[in-house]
Design an enzyme around this catalytic site. Structure first.
Site, PDB file in Angstrom:
ATOM      1  CE  LYS A  52      -3.525  14.371  -5.474  1.00  0.00           C
ATOM      2  NZ  LYS A  52      -2.466  13.463  -5.329  1.00  0.00           N
ATOM      3  CG  ASN A  53       1.091  14.143  -5.454  1.00  0.00           C
ATOM      4  OD1 ASN A  53      -0.009  14.172  -4.891  1.00  0.00           O
ATOM      5  ND2 ASN A  53       1.347  13.346  -6.479  1.00  0.00           N
ATOM      6  NE  ARG A  79      -2.799   4.927  -0.732  1.00  0.00           N
ATOM      7  CZ  ARG A  79      -2.551   3.878   0.029  1.00  0.00           C
ATOM      8  NH1 ARG A  79      -3.515   3.065   0.343  1.00  0.00           N
ATOM      9  NH2 ARG A  79      -1.337   3.654   0.479  1.00  0.00           N
ATOM     10  NE  ARG A 129      -7.919  12.260  -4.492  1.00  0.00           N
ATOM     11  CZ  ARG A 129      -6.963  11.417  -4.879  1.00  0.00           C
ATOM     12  NH1 ARG A 129      -7.217  10.414  -5.669  1.00  0.00           N
ATOM     13  NH2 ARG A 129      -5.725  11.571  -4.448  1.00  0.00           N
ATOM     14  CG  ASP A 145       0.931  10.577 -10.204  1.00  0.00           C
ATOM     15  OD1 ASP A 145       0.525   9.415 -10.060  1.00  0.00           O
ATOM     16  OD2 ASP A 145       1.296  11.289  -9.237  1.00  0.00           O
ATOM     17  CB  ILE A 194       4.246   2.888 -10.156  1.00  0.00           C
ATOM     18  CG1 ILE A 194       5.476   3.443 -10.888  1.00  0.00           C
ATOM     19  CG2 ILE A 194       4.183   3.377  -8.715  1.00  0.00           C
ATOM     20  CD1 ILE A 194       6.814   3.122 -10.255  1.00  0.00           C
ATOM     21  NE  ARG A 241      -1.562   4.375  -3.679  1.00  0.00           N
ATOM     22  CZ  ARG A 241      -1.858   5.653  -3.948  1.00  0.00           C
ATOM     23  NH1 ARG A 241      -3.030   5.988  -4.390  1.00  0.00           N
ATOM     24  NH2 ARG A 241      -0.949   6.588  -3.751  1.00  0.00           N
ATOM     25  N   PRO A 242      -0.032  -1.013  -0.093  1.00  0.00           N
ATOM     26  CG  PRO A 242       1.581  -2.693  -0.084  1.00  0.00           C
ATOM     27  CD  PRO A 242       0.633  -1.957  -0.987  1.00  0.00           C
ATOM     28  CB  CYS A 265      -7.099   3.706  -3.531  1.00  0.00           C
ATOM     29  SG  CYS A 265      -5.799   4.079  -4.674  1.00  0.00           S
TER      30      CYS A 265
HETATM   31  C1  LIG Z   1      -0.029  12.033  -2.418  1.00  0.00           C
HETATM   32  C2  LIG Z   1       1.098  11.575  -3.274  1.00  0.00           C
HETATM   33  O1  LIG Z   1       2.186  12.129  -3.252  1.00  0.00           O
HETATM   34  N1  LIG Z   1       0.846  10.574  -4.093  1.00  0.00           N
HETATM   35  C3  LIG Z   1       1.856  10.120  -5.012  1.00  0.00           C
HETATM   36  C4  LIG Z   1       2.758   9.120  -4.316  1.00  0.00           C
HETATM   37  O2  LIG Z   1       1.937   8.077  -3.804  1.00  0.00           O
HETATM   38  P1  LIG Z   1       2.548   7.050  -2.751  1.00  0.00           P
HETATM   39  O3  LIG Z   1       3.400   7.789  -1.784  1.00  0.00           O
HETATM   40  O4  LIG Z   1       1.416   6.239  -2.230  1.00  0.00           O
HETATM   41  O5  LIG Z   1       3.447   6.164  -3.713  1.00  0.00           O
HETATM   42  P2  LIG Z   1       4.640   5.167  -3.345  1.00  0.00           P
HETATM   43  O6  LIG Z   1       5.868   5.634  -4.056  1.00  0.00           O
HETATM   44  O7  LIG Z   1       4.712   4.992  -1.876  1.00  0.00           O
HETATM   45  O8  LIG Z   1       4.118   3.815  -3.978  1.00  0.00           O
HETATM   46  C5  LIG Z   1       4.702   3.235  -5.117  1.00  0.00           C
HETATM   47  C6  LIG Z   1       4.539   1.732  -5.076  1.00  0.00           C
HETATM   48  O9  LIG Z   1       5.117   1.205  -3.877  1.00  0.00           O
HETATM   49  C7  LIG Z   1       4.199   0.396  -3.190  1.00  0.00           C
HETATM   50  N2  LIG Z   1       4.391   0.551  -1.725  1.00  0.00           N
HETATM   51  C8  LIG Z   1       4.457   1.805  -1.185  1.00  0.00           C
HETATM   52  C9  LIG Z   1       4.601   1.960   0.180  1.00  0.00           C
HETATM   53  C10 LIG Z   1       4.696   0.813   0.992  1.00  0.00           C
HETATM   54  O10 LIG Z   1       4.817   0.891   2.223  1.00  0.00           O
HETATM   55  N3  LIG Z   1       4.640  -0.421   0.406  1.00  0.00           N
HETATM   56  C11 LIG Z   1       4.499  -0.584  -0.948  1.00  0.00           C
HETATM   57  O11 LIG Z   1       4.448  -1.717  -1.435  1.00  0.00           O
HETATM   58  C12 LIG Z   1       2.818   0.946  -3.618  1.00  0.00           C
HETATM   59  O12 LIG Z   1       1.798  -0.012  -3.441  1.00  0.00           O
HETATM   60  C13 LIG Z   1       3.062   1.284  -5.077  1.00  0.00           C
HETATM   61  O13 LIG Z   1       2.906   0.140  -5.848  1.00  0.00           O
HETATM   62  O14 LIG Z   1       3.711   8.621  -5.257  1.00  0.00           O
HETATM   63  C14 LIG Z   1       3.126   7.908  -6.353  1.00  0.00           C
HETATM   64  C15 LIG Z   1       4.246   7.338  -7.179  1.00  0.00           C
HETATM   65  O15 LIG Z   1       4.951   8.330  -7.799  1.00  0.00           O
HETATM   66  C16 LIG Z   1       2.204   8.836  -7.131  1.00  0.00           C
HETATM   67  O16 LIG Z   1       1.537   8.107  -8.124  1.00  0.00           O
HETATM   68  C17 LIG Z   1       1.181   9.477  -6.221  1.00  0.00           C
HETATM   69  O17 LIG Z   1       0.501  10.500  -6.908  1.00  0.00           O
HETATM   70  C1  LIG Z   2      -2.349   8.744  -7.340  1.00  0.00           C
HETATM   71  C2  LIG Z   2      -2.398  10.038  -7.044  1.00  0.00           C
HETATM   72  O1  LIG Z   2      -2.642  10.554  -5.817  1.00  0.00           O
HETATM   73  P1  LIG Z   2      -2.856   9.812  -4.405  1.00  0.00           P
HETATM   74  O2  LIG Z   2      -1.560   9.203  -4.015  1.00  0.00           O
HETATM   75  O3  LIG Z   2      -3.223  10.947  -3.502  1.00  0.00           O
HETATM   76  O4  LIG Z   2      -3.954   8.809  -4.600  1.00  0.00           O
HETATM   77  C3  LIG Z   2      -2.157  11.067  -8.079  1.00  0.00           C
HETATM   78  O5  LIG Z   2      -1.897  12.229  -7.706  1.00  0.00           O
HETATM   79  O6  LIG Z   2      -2.215  10.749  -9.285  1.00  0.00           O
END
Ligand SMILES: CC(=O)N[C@H]1[C@@H](OP(=O)(O)OP(=O)(O)OC[C@H]2O[C@@H](n3ccc(=O)[nH]c3=O)[C@H](O)[C@@H]2O)O[C@H](CO)[C@@H](O)[C@@H]1O
Ligand SMILES: C=C(OP(=O)(O)O)C(=O)O
Length: 420
Positions: A22-23, A94, A399, A307, A329, A123-124, A118
């Site tokens: 998925k990711n 997202r 999902r 995850d 995280i 998640r900014p 979410c």
């Molecule tokens: C669709 C997808 O691939 N989702 C994965 C992706 O989510 P996602 O890409 O949202 O995860 P990030 O690595 O960006 O986020 C990790 C942390 O950084 C923070 N953050 C992130 C971006 C930003 O601009 N500012 C900020 O503060 C987030 O709030 C969170 O606390 O990686 C996560 C961490 O491995 C996984 O749990 C999710 O399954």
């Molecule tokens: C948090 C997850 O996905 P998403 O970033 O799409 O919410 C996930 O795959 O566990």
């Protein structure tokens, strides 16, 4: 809303084919925005998030053809006619924010709804936006939307990420493929999905080096072209079914699973007393003895993945002794705890850590899914529990997991989907 009815207490034995990730798949579909030529993706997981991403691409004007008629191979192409990603799609998923970089790179403009928080955290997206600004984008926030323009196109720069964000790394990597000159992403995310995305982009004509390491370098090119790419297997789905073998005291062969993508998860399983081996393209997971409690801390790759945290919580709830899981995280990723406790687990949360006191057995109960991975932790608990578990709000699970009931039932689980 669908529910699952599970009768637990049966060890799982057999083979499960791991689907496409998925990711990785979500971002690979987005990569289709970077060229008018056709990007053909195979091993596409048949999950709700992919359907949502298809709808978003169609709304941008692309055509997404189902090559084999079964959703496993998609051909994406065509011109972008609309650069807006609306609230109703972005709020559902997202990962929609990932269209921002490619739209800016191709069309020099984009209007994307702010995703908002979410269930698992706020998640900014500040790191995505700051990085794109470094590449020359002008960004304003208005009425819940990100308005971004780059009148003269994007320009390669050095970007230092304060946190190795998965999404920000992917957004910037895709945007930089069509920027003028060289971009360097320092403290880039190192997840295997970065490598899969970079391999696909390079097959499309991009010039990316270092994906999978902390420094990714992208030499911008004039245009990308069509390509064919097979989506990598889903390491989180694989880790999840590994927990199903472990919690039921079973023996599963996970076809397509690879220990190399799951180092920290495999180490944690082995510490609990579970045997893991790689047999060709198959990861085998079995448990014959008791489970032992362990301590886990979630971290960016190659650390233990957030995850997999909820699934391990279920596993450790029936392990001997005490365990501690620290979630670093996401700030709100323990929503499965009260539901597991309703099934007889003994878990206390103190800030970002959960203390788990192992119990001898769980008992089936009506429980509610709160997010994707939490849903599966309750299925795992249900598979190990005595009696009947009824899991509601299965749409969270749909999902990101394909054919859960079919895959589990084929290995001896008693699980049934009830459509209301
Ligand atoms: C669709 C997808 O691939 N989702 C994965 C992706 O989510 P996602 O890409 O949202 O995860 P990030 O690595 O960006 O986020 C990790 C942390 O950084 C923070 N953050 C992130 C971006 C930003 O601009 N500012 C900020 O503060 C987030 O709030 C969170 O606390 O990686 C996560 C961490 O491995 C996984 O749990 C999710 O399954
Ligand atoms: C948090 C997850 O996905 P998403 O970033 O799409 O919410 C996930 O795959 O566990």
């Amino acid at each position: 809303m669908d529910r699952f009815i599970i009768h637990g207490g049966r060890p799982l034995h057999g083979e499960i084919v791991i689907g496409g990730a998925k990711n990785a798949g979500l971002k690979l579909l987005v990569a289709g925005l970077l060229t008018p030529e056709r990007l053909i993706l195979s091993n596409v997981p048949r999950i709700a998030d992919i359907a949502t991403m298809r709808a978003l691409l169609v709304q941008h004007g692309l055509s997404v053809e189902d090559v084999k008629g079964d959703g496993s191979t998609l051909s994406i192409g065509g011109d972008i006619t609309n650069t807006e990603a609306p609230y109703d799609i972005v709020s559902k998923m997202r990962a929609s924010i990932l269209v921002l970089g490619p739209l800016l790179a191709r069309c020099h403009r984009a209007r994307v709804s702010l995703p908002g928080g979410c269930a698992i955290g706020t998640r900014p997206v500040d790191l995505h936006l700051k990085g794109l600004e470094t590449l020359g984008a002008e960004i304003t926030l208005e009425n819940g939307y990100i308005n971004a323009v780059a009148p003269h196109g994007l320009k390669g720069e050095r970007i230092i990420l304060p946190f190795a964000s998965v999404g920000a790394t992917e957004n910037l990597m895709m945007a930089a493929t069509l920027a003028k000159g060289r971009t360097e992403i320092i403290n880039a995310a190192r997840e295997p999905e970065m490598v899969d995305l970079a391999n696909c982009l390079n097959a499309m004509g991009a010039r990316i080096h270092g994906a999978g390491s902390g420094t990714i370098t992208i030499e911008g090119v004039e245009a990308l072209h069509g390509a064919e790419h097979r989506i990598m297997p889903d390491r989180i789905e694989c880790g999840t079914y590994a927990c199903a073998a472990a919690i039921t005291g079973g023996d599963l062969r996970l076809v397509g699973g690879h220990v190399d993508h799951l180092g920290a998860v495999v180490r944690a399983l082995e510490e609990t007393g579970v045997e893991v081996s790689q047999e060709g393209d198959t990861m085998r997971v079995r448990r014959t003895g008791a489970l032992r409690g362990i301590d886990i801390m979630t971290e960016p790759y190659p650390g233990f993945p957030t995850d997999m945290q909820a699934q391990f919580m279920a596993l450790l709830s029936v392990a001997e002794g005490a365990s501690m899981i620290t979630e670093t995280i996401f700030e709100n990723r323990f929503m499965h705890v009260p539901e597991l406790n309703r099934m007889g687990a003994r878990i206390n949360v103190h800030g970002s850590s959960a203390i788990i006191r192992g119990v001898h057995g769980l008992s089936g109960a009506p429980v509610m899914a709160t997010d994707l991975r939490a849903s599966f932790s309750l299925i795992l608990a249900g598979l190990a529990a005595h009696g009947e578990t009824i899991l509601s709000r299965v749409y969270h699970l749909d999902r990101g997991y394909e054919a859960v009931e079919r895959k589990l039932a084929a290995c001896g689980a008693q699980i049934e989907r009830v459509r209301d």
